[in-house]
Scaffold this motif. Structure first.
Motif, PDB file in Angstrom:
ATOM      1  N   ALA A   1     125.696 -42.414   3.031  1.00  0.00           N
ATOM      2  CA  ALA A   1     125.947 -43.560   2.158  1.00  0.00           C
ATOM      3  C   ALA A   1     124.688 -44.427   2.065  1.00  0.00           C
ATOM      4  O   ALA A   1     124.528 -45.388   2.819  1.00  0.00           O
ATOM      5  CB  ALA A   1     127.129 -44.361   2.676  1.00  0.00           C
ATOM      6  N   LEU A   2     123.812 -44.096   1.140  1.00  0.00           N
ATOM      7  CA  LEU A   2     122.568 -44.860   0.964  1.00  0.00           C
ATOM      8  C   LEU A   2     122.859 -46.241   0.400  1.00  0.00           C
ATOM      9  O   LEU A   2     123.837 -46.449  -0.322  1.00  0.00           O
ATOM     10  CB  LEU A   2     121.634 -44.132   0.010  1.00  0.00           C
ATOM     11  CG  LEU A   2     121.135 -42.758   0.447  1.00  0.00           C
ATOM     12  CD1 LEU A   2     120.247 -42.171  -0.647  1.00  0.00           C
ATOM     13  CD2 LEU A   2     120.390 -42.840   1.751  1.00  0.00           C
ATOM     14  N   TYR A   3     122.005 -47.176   0.722  1.00  0.00           N
ATOM     15  CA  TYR A   3     122.093 -48.528   0.173  1.00  0.00           C
ATOM     16  C   TYR A   3     121.286 -48.611  -1.118  1.00  0.00           C
ATOM     17  O   TYR A   3     120.402 -47.780  -1.369  1.00  0.00           O
ATOM     18  CB  TYR A   3     121.517 -49.550   1.164  1.00  0.00           C
ATOM     19  CG  TYR A   3     122.365 -49.737   2.391  1.00  0.00           C
ATOM     20  CD1 TYR A   3     123.558 -50.452   2.331  1.00  0.00           C
ATOM     21  CD2 TYR A   3     121.983 -49.216   3.619  1.00  0.00           C
ATOM     22  CE1 TYR A   3     124.342 -50.627   3.455  1.00  0.00           C
ATOM     23  CE2 TYR A   3     122.762 -49.387   4.752  1.00  0.00           C
ATOM     24  CZ  TYR A   3     123.932 -50.095   4.656  1.00  0.00           C
ATOM     25  OH  TYR A   3     124.707 -50.261   5.772  1.00  0.00           O
ATOM     26  N   GLU A   4     121.577 -49.630  -1.926  1.00  0.00           N
ATOM     27  CA  GLU A   4     120.725 -49.904  -3.079  1.00  0.00           C
ATOM     28  C   GLU A   4     119.321 -50.139  -2.555  1.00  0.00           C
ATOM     29  O   GLU A   4     119.129 -50.828  -1.554  1.00  0.00           O
ATOM     30  CB  GLU A   4     121.210 -51.151  -3.826  1.00  0.00           C
ATOM     31  CG  GLU A   4     122.530 -50.965  -4.525  1.00  0.00           C
ATOM     32  CD  GLU A   4     122.988 -52.239  -5.200  1.00  0.00           C
ATOM     33  OE1 GLU A   4     122.132 -52.989  -5.729  1.00  0.00           O
ATOM     34  OE2 GLU A   4     124.191 -52.490  -5.188  1.00  0.00           O
ATOM     35  N   GLY A   5     118.333 -49.531  -3.195  1.00  0.00           N
ATOM     36  CA  GLY A   5     116.960 -49.675  -2.735  1.00  0.00           C
ATOM     37  C   GLY A   5     116.530 -48.537  -1.821  1.00  0.00           C
ATOM     38  O   GLY A   5     115.425 -48.553  -1.289  1.00  0.00           O
ATOM     39  N   GLN A   6     117.396 -47.558  -1.635  1.00  0.00           N
ATOM     40  CA  GLN A   6     117.045 -46.362  -0.875  1.00  0.00           C
ATOM     41  C   GLN A   6     117.166 -45.153  -1.795  1.00  0.00           C
ATOM     42  O   GLN A   6     117.908 -45.174  -2.773  1.00  0.00           O
ATOM     43  CB  GLN A   6     117.962 -46.166   0.339  1.00  0.00           C
ATOM     44  CG  GLN A   6     117.727 -47.174   1.427  1.00  0.00           C
ATOM     45  CD  GLN A   6     118.542 -46.872   2.666  1.00  0.00           C
ATOM     46  OE1 GLN A   6     119.744 -46.689   2.588  1.00  0.00           O
ATOM     47  NE2 GLN A   6     117.862 -46.835   3.809  1.00  0.00           N
ATOM     48  N   ALA A   7     116.428 -44.094  -1.460  1.00  0.00           N
ATOM     49  CA  ALA A   7     116.456 -42.874  -2.257  1.00  0.00           C
ATOM     50  C   ALA A   7     116.213 -41.683  -1.349  1.00  0.00           C
ATOM     51  O   ALA A   7     115.693 -41.823  -0.241  1.00  0.00           O
ATOM     52  CB  ALA A   7     115.371 -42.924  -3.331  1.00  0.00           C
ATOM     53  N   LEU A   8     116.595 -40.505  -1.826  1.00  0.00           N
ATOM     54  CA  LEU A   8     116.298 -39.264  -1.121  1.00  0.00           C
ATOM     55  C   LEU A   8     115.155 -38.564  -1.829  1.00  0.00           C
ATOM     56  O   LEU A   8     115.116 -38.512  -3.059  1.00  0.00           O
ATOM     57  CB  LEU A   8     117.510 -38.326  -1.113  1.00  0.00           C
ATOM     58  CG  LEU A   8     118.694 -38.721  -0.253  1.00  0.00           C
ATOM     59  CD1 LEU A   8     119.816 -37.693  -0.400  1.00  0.00           C
ATOM     60  CD2 LEU A   8     118.289 -38.855   1.199  1.00  0.00           C
ATOM     61  N   ARG A   9     114.231 -38.001  -1.040  1.00  0.00           N
ATOM     62  CA  ARG A   9     113.175 -37.160  -1.580  1.00  0.00           C
ATOM     63  C   ARG A   9     113.370 -35.778  -0.957  1.00  0.00           C
ATOM     64  O   ARG A   9     113.355 -35.646   0.264  1.00  0.00           O
ATOM     65  CB  ARG A   9     111.787 -37.706  -1.243  1.00  0.00           C
ATOM     66  CG  ARG A   9     110.683 -36.760  -1.698  1.00  0.00           C
ATOM     67  CD  ARG A   9     109.303 -37.342  -1.602  1.00  0.00           C
ATOM     68  NE  ARG A   9     109.034 -37.900  -0.285  1.00  0.00           N
ATOM     69  CZ  ARG A   9     108.053 -38.777  -0.052  1.00  0.00           C
ATOM     70  NH1 ARG A   9     107.288 -39.203  -1.034  1.00  0.00           N
ATOM     71  NH2 ARG A   9     107.859 -39.238   1.169  1.00  0.00           N
TER      72      ARG A   9
ATOM     73  N   GLN B   1     112.979 -29.792   3.180  1.00  0.00           N
ATOM     74  CA  GLN B   1     112.836 -31.095   3.831  1.00  0.00           C
ATOM     75  C   GLN B   1     113.455 -32.190   2.957  1.00  0.00           C
ATOM     76  O   GLN B   1     113.228 -32.237   1.746  1.00  0.00           O
ATOM     77  CB  GLN B   1     111.374 -31.441   4.085  1.00  0.00           C
ATOM     78  CG  GLN B   1     111.219 -32.753   4.831  1.00  0.00           C
ATOM     79  CD  GLN B   1     109.774 -33.128   5.059  1.00  0.00           C
ATOM     80  OE1 GLN B   1     108.941 -32.967   4.189  1.00  0.00           O
ATOM     81  NE2 GLN B   1     109.486 -33.612   6.248  1.00  0.00           N
ATOM     82  N   THR B   2     114.235 -33.048   3.606  1.00  0.00           N
ATOM     83  CA  THR B   2     114.856 -34.183   2.921  1.00  0.00           C
ATOM     84  C   THR B   2     114.504 -35.453   3.682  1.00  0.00           C
ATOM     85  O   THR B   2     114.642 -35.509   4.905  1.00  0.00           O
ATOM     86  CB  THR B   2     116.388 -34.019   2.855  1.00  0.00           C
ATOM     87  OG1 THR B   2     116.699 -32.777   2.231  1.00  0.00           O
ATOM     88  CG2 THR B   2     117.025 -35.150   2.072  1.00  0.00           C
ATOM     89  N   GLN B   3     114.051 -36.468   2.937  1.00  0.00           N
ATOM     90  CA  GLN B   3     113.668 -37.742   3.544  1.00  0.00           C
ATOM     91  C   GLN B   3     114.383 -38.885   2.841  1.00  0.00           C
ATOM     92  O   GLN B   3     114.617 -38.835   1.636  1.00  0.00           O
ATOM     93  CB  GLN B   3     112.162 -37.972   3.416  1.00  0.00           C
ATOM     94  CG  GLN B   3     111.320 -36.946   4.126  1.00  0.00           C
ATOM     95  CD  GLN B   3     109.846 -37.142   3.816  1.00  0.00           C
ATOM     96  OE1 GLN B   3     109.468 -37.387   2.672  1.00  0.00           O
ATOM     97  NE2 GLN B   3     109.023 -37.049   4.836  1.00  0.00           N
ATOM     98  N   ILE B   4     114.697 -39.931   3.619  1.00  0.00           N
ATOM     99  CA  ILE B   4     115.195 -41.180   3.042  1.00  0.00           C
ATOM    100  C   ILE B   4     113.987 -42.088   2.849  1.00  0.00           C
ATOM    101  O   ILE B   4     113.185 -42.271   3.766  1.00  0.00           O
ATOM    102  CB  ILE B   4     116.201 -41.891   3.966  1.00  0.00           C
ATOM    103  CG1 ILE B   4     117.436 -41.032   4.191  1.00  0.00           C
ATOM    104  CG2 ILE B   4     116.602 -43.249   3.379  1.00  0.00           C
ATOM    105  CD1 ILE B   4     118.434 -41.631   5.175  1.00  0.00           C
ATOM    106  N   LEU B   5     113.873 -42.657   1.661  1.00  0.00           N
ATOM    107  CA  LEU B   5     112.835 -43.644   1.367  1.00  0.00           C
ATOM    108  C   LEU B   5     113.518 -45.001   1.253  1.00  0.00           C
ATOM    109  O   LEU B   5     114.553 -45.132   0.593  1.00  0.00           O
ATOM    110  CB  LEU B   5     112.130 -43.299   0.057  1.00  0.00           C
ATOM    111  CG  LEU B   5     111.566 -41.880  -0.053  1.00  0.00           C
ATOM    112  CD1 LEU B   5     110.992 -41.642  -1.443  1.00  0.00           C
ATOM    113  CD2 LEU B   5     110.529 -41.630   1.017  1.00  0.00           C
TER     114      LEU B   5
END
Length: 91
Positions: free
Chosen positions: A29-37, A42-46
């Motif tokens: 559950a990402l927050y507003e202002g976060q993204a997945l790359r 490989q998967t990263q949260i930005l």
């Protein structure tokens, strides 16, 4: 569980319903202002400086885990998206 301040379901209600019907599927559950790359496997949260939070919750198999992230520092979460068997264990 209806919150009278909302005209419909809350985020928590939607997450609980999804997890009830998909118990072995990871739900991040990402927050507003976060993204997945995603790059290959490989998967990263930005996380940006405008993010509403820095510890997005991960729901899986009736557990809730918060993932600590830092603004401007990619967080590797590849393990979450590894192929899993029907019991939720990585294959």
């Amino acid at each position: 569980m209806h919150d009278p301040k909302h005209q419909g379901e809350t985020r928590d209600t939607r997450l609980h319903e999804f997890c009830a019907f998909n118990p072995h599927t990871p739900c991040l559950a990402l927050y507003e202002g976060q993204a997945l790359r995603v790059t290959g496997e490989q998967t990263q949260i930005l996380t940006s400086d405008r993010s509403r939070g820095t510890t997005p919750p991960l729901f899986l198999n009736d557990t809730r885990e918060e993932i600590a992230c830092e603004v401007g520092v990619p967080k590797d979460v590849s393990r979450i998206f590894a192929v899993r068997d029907t019991r939720g264990a990585p294959r």
